[in-house]
Structures are given as structure tokens and as C-alpha cells.
Design an enzyme around this catalytic site. Structure first.
Site, mmCIF file in Angstrom:
data_model
loop_
_atom_site.group_PDB
_atom_site.id
_atom_site.type_symbol
_atom_site.label_atom_id
_atom_site.label_comp_id
_atom_site.label_asym_id
_atom_site.label_seq_id
_atom_site.Cartn_x
_atom_site.Cartn_y
_atom_site.Cartn_z
ATOM 1 N N GLY A 159 29.381 39.595 3.762
ATOM 2 C CA GLY A 159 29.284 39.587 2.390
ATOM 3 C C GLY A 159 29.244 40.963 1.445
ATOM 4 O O GLY A 159 28.525 42.112 2.186
ATOM 5 N N CYS A 160 29.376 40.985 0.463
ATOM 6 C CA CYS A 160 29.719 42.306 -0.441
ATOM 7 C C CYS A 160 28.367 42.931 -0.459
ATOM 8 O O CYS A 160 28.208 44.046 -0.350
ATOM 9 C CB CYS A 160 30.577 41.985 -1.593
ATOM 10 S SG CYS A 160 29.926 40.705 -2.477
ATOM 11 N N TYR A 161 27.511 42.136 -1.227
ATOM 12 C CA TYR A 161 25.895 42.526 -1.293
ATOM 13 C C TYR A 161 25.397 43.176 -0.103
ATOM 14 O O TYR A 161 24.758 44.219 0.274
ATOM 15 C CB TYR A 161 25.139 41.643 -2.045
ATOM 16 C CG TYR A 161 25.338 41.371 -3.335
ATOM 17 C CD1 TYR A 161 25.315 42.454 -4.552
ATOM 18 C CD2 TYR A 161 25.529 40.024 -4.010
ATOM 19 C CE1 TYR A 161 25.331 42.144 -5.585
ATOM 20 C CE2 TYR A 161 25.721 39.569 -5.240
ATOM 21 C CZ TYR A 161 25.423 40.877 -6.225
ATOM 22 O OH TYR A 161 25.659 40.673 -7.515
ATOM 23 N N ALA A 162 25.607 42.258 1.068
ATOM 24 C CA ALA A 162 24.996 42.450 2.025
ATOM 25 C C ALA A 162 25.430 43.997 2.820
ATOM 26 O O ALA A 162 24.659 44.585 3.304
ATOM 27 C CB ALA A 162 25.167 41.514 3.357
ATOM 28 N N SER A 164 26.623 46.425 1.119
ATOM 29 C CA SER A 164 25.937 47.722 0.373
ATOM 30 C C SER A 164 24.639 48.172 0.831
ATOM 31 O O SER A 164 24.188 49.194 0.706
ATOM 32 C CB SER A 164 26.070 47.429 -1.192
ATOM 33 O OG SER A 164 25.243 46.602 -1.529
#
Length: 348
Positions: A159-162, A164
Site C-alpha cells: 500500500g502507498c501509506y504503508a 512511506s
């Protein structure tokens, strides 16, 4: 990649923002044939120029209805699933049976722990087979799992948040530098494209413009990824996502406490050493800090930090483009590893 033959990629689910970015990347990849663009029956199909006006004139075929027979006829080597979680949950195992390697951009196979997977409410026809497949799927964060990705049949794109948060924390956690009992706070902000192309009441222009809001507090799907990949307990992490009134980009502000006082130079050395072999992680030396605009339209994750006067309070800033390093770019990075291409190929 051994030999001179180009690989045949296919993209299932091309109409979204991630599908568009993935198509652009694969079109310019020197080791790839033109991607086969696919959609489910009843989904948006037809001429590429209508679906993607910026790509008109590239000599591409139209978007075709998906079938396993078509994949076999076209000799597809790798299938990118930019599909709903439930679709990937059913199709990735079938691809494995047919000898097609998969990069799955959904959340279908990212999580190992049943308690974390529960947020997706998966209804597997064969739970035992799904559990075995979960154990075989590799979490596709190259900076942590290069060897496993290279050998994988199915890669679960993070995932994108994960991405970062994990990249911002990994050198500190795995280096044993943090007082985890003090807790880890990840305060993350994303552009609206992270919510997908299908409009909702929360993502309409009038709701987003001149606004800033938190959402899915204590209940976001990426929380489990951060916990599992970093070996944290659920109680040690507080993750809160926010919606920014910008099209793309993520900035995560991460609050931690060091186990013992350290100098800026020592923290910087630890982070640089951890990512010495990682071409897509850029380290900012204090006092410089990453900004959303620096990593926009790139596959880089930019990491910087500020150390408090007590030399134990530490704030990490991690920025990336949610559609590239947070999705399509990382998917191509994973594909490169799977097929022995240079990791940065097609991403420069």
C-alpha cells in the site's frame, strides 16, 4: 534479464489512475512488449485513445475483455492485477496454476495475520488453500525483500501509506535504535488520487478543495502492513491518514523516541547504510527535509529527519508519489527483480 526476447506484460484493470501510470511505464520499458490491456466483462473497453487520450498514437491495441485463453494465446509472462481486492483474491491463485507470474496491486495478499486481514472481510471458497497461498505470496517492498521478490510467483505490491511509513522506520526499527515502548506515531497525508478514480461524497471537488481531513482513524487497511513488516505490536503503532487537497503525493510525519541519545551524524549514518543499495530511496541530511513536490512523478521515496534538543526525540519525514513508488512504479520495480532486469529499468 537473460536473452534478448522481450517480455509480454498484461494489465488487468486499466481504467484507474494506477492502471494509466502502469501503462505509461510499460510502454517505455526497454525489455517489454506493448502491454496487453484488459478489462472485466462489462467494464470499460474499446480504443486506447478514448480511455487514455494522452497515449493516442502509440500503436496500441484496444482494451480487450479478460480471458485466460487470451493470456495464453498472447504468451503473457507477467500479469498486473489493478483490480478490486476480491478479484485478485480469486485470480492470483488461478494465474499461479497456469504458470503466469503476478504483481498484485490490491490488498488481497499483503497481510499474513488473520486479525489484520479481517478488515477486508474476505470470503474465500477454500480458506485452507487461501492460507497456503498467502504464505507463498511475497510482500513486494524491494528495499526489504529483494531476494524473495526475485524468486516469487506472486508479489503483493504494498500500500502507498504503508510504503512511506515502513521505509521511514525500517532503519531505526531493524537497527534496534527505537524505544518502542514509547510508541510510534505515523501521521500521514495523501493526495486525492489515493482514494481511486471512482468519485465519492468524500472526494468530490467541493469536499476536498480548501479542506484538510482525517479519515479511517484506528481503522485503515494499511495499518496491518506497517505492523507486520516492521515486527511491531498493534499497541506500539498509531497511524492516522489524512486527505490533502492535491492530486498526488504522500507525506508521512513519523514521531519516535530513540533508546539512547544519538547525534545527527550517527542517525544519518545508520539510515544511509541501511539504504546504501536502494536506488529509489533518497536520504536528506539535516536540516533539509523532503517535500511532496520533490518526489512527485518519480519512483523515489525521500526520507529526512530532525533530532530534538534531548537527542532522543526524533521526527522522520517520508515522502513519495502515491501512484508511482506507492503503486505503479513499485510494481514495475518488483517486475524488474522477478525477471532479472536492472531494478531501475523503465523508471528513470
Amino acid at each position: 534479464m537473460s536473452g534478448n526476447a522481450k517480455l509480454q506484460p498484461a494489465i488487468m484493470g486499466v481504467s484507474g489512475y494506477t492502471g494509466f501510470e502502469l501503462t505509461k511505464l510499460l510502454l517505455r520499458h526497454p525489455q517489454m512488449k506493448s502491454p496487453l490491456l484488459l478489462a472485466r466483462e462489462g467494464a470499460e473497453q474499446g480504443a486506447v485513445a478514448e480511455l487514455y487520450p494522452p497515449l493516442s498514437g502509440n500503436g496500441m491495441h484496444g482494451v480487450e475483455p479478460f480471458s485466460w485463453e487470451l493470456l495464453a494465446w498472447r504468451g503473457v509472462d507477467v500479469l498486473f492485477l489493478a483490480t478490486p481486492h476480491e478479484v485478485s483474491r480469486a485470480w492470483a491463485p488461478e494465474a499461479e496454476k497456469r504458470g503466469v507470474r503476478v504483481v498484485d496491486l490490491s490488498g488481497a495478499w499483503r497481510l499474513r495475520e488473520p486479525a489484520h486481514r479481517a478488515i477486508y472481510s474476505f470470503d474465500d471458497a477454500d480458506p485452507a488453500a487461501a492460507s497456503e497461498f498467502t504464505a507463498r505470496a511475497v510482500y513486494g517492498l524491494p528495499e526489504l525483500h529483494r531476494p524473495k521478490i526475485a524468486a516469487a510467483q506472486t508479489v503483493a505490491n504494498p500500500g502507498c501509506y504503508a510504503t512511506s511509513c515502513i521505509l521511514g522506520l525500517a532503519p531505526l526499527v531493524f537497527g534496534g535504535l527505537l524505544d518502542l515502548d514509547a510508541g510510534v506515531i505515523c501521521d500521514s497525508k495523501s493526495g486525492v488520487s489515493g482514494a481511486g478514480k471512482q468519485p465519492t461524497s468524500r472526494t468530490h471537488f467541493v469536499e476536498v478543495a480548501d479542506n484538510f481531513s482525517a479519515y479511517s482513524v484506528f481503522n485503515h487497511r494499511h495499518t496491518g502492513e506497517i505492523v507486520e513488516q516492521l515486527g511491531l505490536s498493534d499497541s506500539q503503532l498509531t497511524f492516522t491518514p489524512h486527505l490533502l487537497p492535491i492530486p498526488r503525493g504522500i507525506l508521512s510525519t513519523i514521531y519516535v523516541r530513540l533508546r539512547q541519545p544519538m547525534s545527527e551524524a550517527d542517525v544519518l549514518a545508520e539510515v544511509r547504510e541501511f539504504y546504501a543499495a536502494s536506488k529509489f530511496v533518497r536520504i536528506f541530511a539535516p536540516p533539509r527535509l523532503p517535500q511532496v513536490q520533490f518526489s512527485a512523478h518519480t519512483n523515489f521515496c525521500d526520507i529526512g529527519f530532525a533530532l530534538g534538543p534531548d537527542r532522543q526525540k526524533l521526527i522522520v519525514i517520508s515522502c513519495l508519489d502515491n501512484l508511482l513508488k506507492g503503486a505503479a512504479g513499485q510494481a514495475v520495480q518488483n517486475m524488474n527483480l522477478m525477471f532479472e532486469c536492472e531494478e531501475q529499468e523503465g523508471l528513470g
